[in-house]
Design an enzyme around this catalytic site. Structure first.
Site, short mmCIF file in Angstrom:
data_model
loop_
_atom_site.label_atom_id
_atom_site.label_comp_id
_atom_site.label_asym_id
_atom_site.label_seq_id
_atom_site.Cartn_x
_atom_site.Cartn_y
_atom_site.Cartn_z
N LYS A 213 0.84 -1.20 0.00
CA LYS A 213 0.00 0.00 0.00
C LYS A 213 0.88 1.26 0.00
CE LYS A 213 -3.53 2.37 2.69
NZ LYS A 213 -4.52 2.33 3.74
N GLU A 219 10.43 -4.68 4.78
CA GLU A 219 10.54 -6.09 4.37
C GLU A 219 10.21 -6.25 2.90
OE1 GLU A 219 8.87 -4.95 6.95
OE2 GLU A 219 8.98 -6.29 8.69
N GLY A 273 -5.01 -1.65 4.90
CA GLY A 273 -4.20 -2.79 4.45
C GLY A 273 -4.88 -4.13 4.72
N ARG A 274 -5.36 -4.31 5.95
CA ARG A 274 -5.94 -5.62 6.31
C ARG A 274 -7.33 -5.82 5.70
NH1 ARG A 274 -5.13 -2.17 10.32
NH2 ARG A 274 -6.82 -1.42 11.64
N GLU A 360 -5.29 -6.46 14.75
CA GLU A 360 -4.77 -5.15 14.39
C GLU A 360 -5.89 -4.11 14.45
OE1 GLU A 360 -1.17 -4.64 11.68
OE2 GLU A 360 -2.77 -3.96 10.35
N HIS A 391 -6.31 -32.76 17.61
CA HIS A 391 -5.16 -33.57 18.05
C HIS A 391 -4.02 -32.69 18.54
CE1 HIS A 391 -6.96 -37.28 16.57
NE2 HIS A 391 -7.48 -36.49 15.63
N LYS A 516 9.04 -0.73 14.52
CA LYS A 516 9.70 -0.41 13.24
C LYS A 516 10.76 0.66 13.45
CE LYS A 516 5.60 -0.97 10.30
NZ LYS A 516 4.70 -0.26 9.39
#
Ligand SMILES: O=P(O)(O)OC[C@H]1O[C@H](O)[C@H](O)[C@@H](O)[C@@H]1O
Length: 570
Positions: A213, A219, A273-274, A360, A391, A516
Site C-alpha cells: 500500500k 521487508e 491494508g488488512r 490489528e 489432536h 519499526k
C-alpha cells in the site's frame, strides 16, 4: 462528531454486567434444553446457517446486547462507514472496502466523489492484464509465457490473498482455471523465505507482483529489490519491465523503483491494508492464477454480505450478531480469546488472516476520542482446521481454559471422496467432528455419568468435563469463490461491529510503529559495526549484550557475503 461517552458508562453496559450473575447460574446444558431459545438462535441466510445456541446467552441477553448496540450508536456508525465519512479519524480517512466489491452501477462516495468507477477502472485493467498473461499474449523478456507468479508483500498485502488463494486451490472450477500455473507469496524478509519461494522457478517464466500500500514497508522493499536482482542478473535489467508489476497507492514510489506506471495497479487510502484483499492487492495475483471471472465471483460474495450487513435488521444480521456475541464473551464473560476452527483444509489460512484483521483492528487501549479505556478490547484469535486442532490444542479447550470457538463447516466438500466399504464418505467423517465437538464443549461429562459408566474413582476427576463452554457453528452450503467472499466479509464486518460497540477506531494501527522505529536504529548499528567495526552503543544492557553476541558469531559469514554480494544470486 462530538466526543461520545465511554460505552462502559452507559446503562445497557451496566445492565449486562449485572446480567452475568444470572447467566452464571445457568449451565449451557440447561439452556440447550429450551428448544424455543435454540430455534431463535439459528439464523439462515442465503443457504448458510448460523447457530449460536451454544453461546452462554439467553434470549434476554440478546435483547440487552441489542440495547448495547443502540447505546453505541451502531446503526449510525455503519451508516457513516457506508456513506464514506472519515470514520478512521486518526488518519482522517474513509473506510470503504465495501466499494471494492460494489456492483458497477452502485454509487459510493468518498470526499464527494463516487469511487466505484475508479474501482472498476482498475478491475477492468486487471481483467485485461491477467488475461493477456494467462493467454500468453504478454510474454517475458525471452518470449516465453509467464506461468508462475510471486506476490511480494506482507501483512495486509499478503495474508488475505494467501487465505483466498489457499481456499480456491481445491475448488474444482478454480483449480481447472489454474492448471499449469503457480502462485507463491514472499512475505518474510528472512532470506529463507526468498530461497523457498524462488526454488524451482525460472526467471524467464516468472512474473513478480510487488504489493505494498505504502511502497515503503522495509521487508517488502528489500524482498522486491532482491527479486529485481534475481530477474536482472538472469535476464538483464531491461527484463524488469516485462517481469515486474506493482500494486500500490503510492504510484510515485513505484515509478521510482523502476516499475512502469502502465504496469501498476492502483488502490486508495480509503482501503485499510488488512481490508484490502478485494482491491488489486488480492484481485491481481488471484486473477493471474485463477482468471478474473472466478475472482469476480469472490467479490460478488463479499458484496452480497455488504448488502446484508447494511440492510438486515440486527436480530437477523450475521455480522451484527457475531460481533455483539464477541463483545459479550470478551467484556462481560471475561473470555479474552477466540478459536477459529474451520472444518475444511481449504480454510487453513483463514485464522492467520483473521488474526490480523481482528487483532490489528481491535487491539486498542483508548477510545476513538483518545480516552484510555477502563476495559480491554480485542480478542486473541488463533485457530487451525479441524480435525488437526483436535489432536493439538483442543485438550485445553475442553478441560483447561474456556475459549469461545467458531466452528465453520461446509455442507458440500470441494473434493468429495467416498471409499468403498467405509461407513461414511470422507467429508461426512470430517463433519461428524464438526457436529460433535460443540456438544462436547457445551454439555461436558459429569462425575455421575462417569460413575454410571464404571469409570474407576481415581480417574473420575481426570475424565470429568465441566462443559458450559461456548461455541457457535457456521454452516456454509459449499466453499466456492462466492462463499469464500461471503465468509471474508462476515468476519470483516463482525470485527467492525465489535470496534463500533467498544467505541474504538478499528481502522488505524499505530501500535505497529514503535517496533519499526527501533529496528531502524538496530539496522544502522549493524551496518556500522559490520562495515566500519564500530562498537555497539546507545542500547540498553540487554540489547547491547545480544547484539555483541550476534555480531561476534555472524561476522565472518557476513564479511564473506559483503565482499561477494554483487556476484551472489539466489
Ligand atoms: O501494504 P504495506 O504498505 O506494505 O503494509 C503492509 C503492512 O504493514 C504494516 O505493518 C501494517 O501493520 C499492516 O496493516 C500492513 O498491511
Amino acid at each position: 462528531m462530538a466526543p461520545t461517552a465511554l460505552i462502559c458508562d452507559t446503562e445497557p453496559w451496566k445492565d449486562l454486567k449485572e446480567h452475568v450473575n444470572q447467566i452464571n447460574k445457568t449451565h449451557l446444558r440447561d439452556l440447550m434444553n429450551d428448544v424455543e431459545r435454540c430455534q431463535s438462535m439459528m439464523v439462515e441466510y442465503d443457504g448458510m446457517v448460523l447457530d449460536y445456541s451454544r453461546q452462554r446467552a439467553r434470549l434476554d441477553t440478546m435483547d440487552k446486547l441489542f440495547k448495547l448496540a443502540e447505546a453505541a450508536h451502531l446503526r449510525q456508525k455503519i451508516d457513516r462507514m457506508y456513506s464514506g465519512e472519515h470514520i478512521n479519524s486518526t488518519e482522517n480517512r474513509s473506510v470503504l472496502h465495501i466499494a471494492l466489491r460494489a456492483p458497477r452501477d452502485k454509487a459510493i462516495y468518498s470526499d464527494g466523489k463516487n469511487v466505484v468507477p475508479d474501482v472498476w477502472h482498475v478491475l477492468d485493467k486487471i481483467n485485461d492484464f491477467s488475461e493477456r498473461v494467462r493467454s500468453g499474449s504478454w510474454v517475458g523478456a525471452t518470449g516465453k509465457a509467464l506461468k508462475d507468479v510471486v506476490a511480494v508483500g506482507i501483512g495486509g498485502s499478503f495474508l488475505g490473498p494467501l487465505f483466498v488463494h489457499t481456499a480456491l486451490q481445491t475448488d474444482p472450477e478454480a483449480a481447472d482455471s489454474a492448471k499449469g500455473r503457480q502462485l507463491r507469496f514472499l512475505a518474510n524478509v528472512d532470506p529463507v523465505d526468498v530461497a523457498r519461494n524462488i526454488s524451482g522457478l525460472n526467471p524467464e517464466t516468472t512474473l513478480v507482483v510487488v504489493v505494498s500500500k505504502t511502497f515503503t514497508t522495509d521487508e517488502t522493499m528489500l524482498n522486491a529489490r532482491t527479486m529485481r536482482e534475481w530477474i536482472s542478473s538472469a535476464l538483464g535489467p531491461q527484463a524488469v519491465a516485462k517481469h515486474m508489476v506493482a500494486v500500490s497507492t503510492n504510484l510515485t514510489l513505484v515509478e521510482k523503483f523502476g516499475i512502469d506506471p502502465a504496469n501498476t495497479f492502483a488502490f486508495w487510502d480509503w482501503v485499510g491494508g488488512r481490508y484490502s484483499v478485494c482491491s488489486a492487492v488480492g484481485v491481481l495475483p488471484l486473477s493471474l492464477q485463477y482468471g478474473f471471472p472466478i475472482v469476480e465471483k469472490f467479490l460478488n460474495g463479499a458484496s452480497n454480505i455488504d448488502e446484508h450487513f447494511y440492510s438486515t435488521p440486527f436480530d437477523k444480521n450475521l455480522p451484527v450478531i457475531l460481533g455483539l456475541l464477541s463483545v459479550w464473551n470478551v467484556s462481560f464473560l471475561g473470555y479474552p480469546a477466540r478459536a477459529i476452527l474451520p472444518y475444511s483444509q481449504a480454510l487453513e489460512k483463514f485464522a492467520p488472516h483473521i488474526q490480523q484483521v481482528s487483532m490489528e483492528s481491535n487491539g486498542k487501549g483508548v477510545s476513538i476520542d483518545g480516552i484510555p479505556l477502563p476495559f480491554e478490547t480485542g480478542e486473541i484469535d488463533f485457530g487451525e482446521p479441524g480435525t488437526n486442532g483436535q489432536h493439538s490444542f483442543y485438550q485445553l479447550i475442553h478441560q483447561g481454559r474456556v475459549i469461545p470457538c467458531d466452528f465453520i463447516g461446509a455442507i458440500k466438500s470441494q473434493q468429495p471422496v467416498y471409499l468403498k466399504g467405509e461407513l461414511v464418505s470422507n467429508h461426512d467423517e470430517l463433519m461428524s467432528n464438526f457436529f460433535a465437538q460443540p456438544d462436547a464443549l457445551a454439555y461436558g461429562k459429569s462425575p455421575e455419568q462417569l460413575l454410571h459408566d464404571n469409570v474407576p474413582d481415581h480417574l473420575i476427576p481426570h475424565k470429568t468435563f465441566s462443559g458450559n463452554r461456548p461455541s457457535l457453528s457456521l454452516l456454509l452450503p459449499s466453499l466456492n469463490a462466492y462463499n469464500i467472499g461471503q465468509l471474508l466479509a462476515i468476519y470483516e464486518h463482525r470485527i467492525a461491529v465489535e470496534g463500533f460497540t467498544w467505541g474504538i477506531n478499528s481502522f488505524d494501527q499505530w501500535g505497529v510503529e514503535l517496533g519499526k522505529v527501533l529496528a531502524t536504529q538496530v539496522r544502522k548499528q549493524l551496518h556500522l559495526s559490520r562495515t566500519k567495526g564500530e562498537p555497539v552503543q546507545s542500547f540498553n544492557f540487554s540489547t547491547t549484550s545480544l547484539l555483541k553476541k550476534f555480531l561476534e558469531v555472524c561476522f565472518c559469514l557476513n564479511a564473506a557475503y559483503y565482499s561477494s554480494a554483487s556476484s551472489q544470486a539466489y
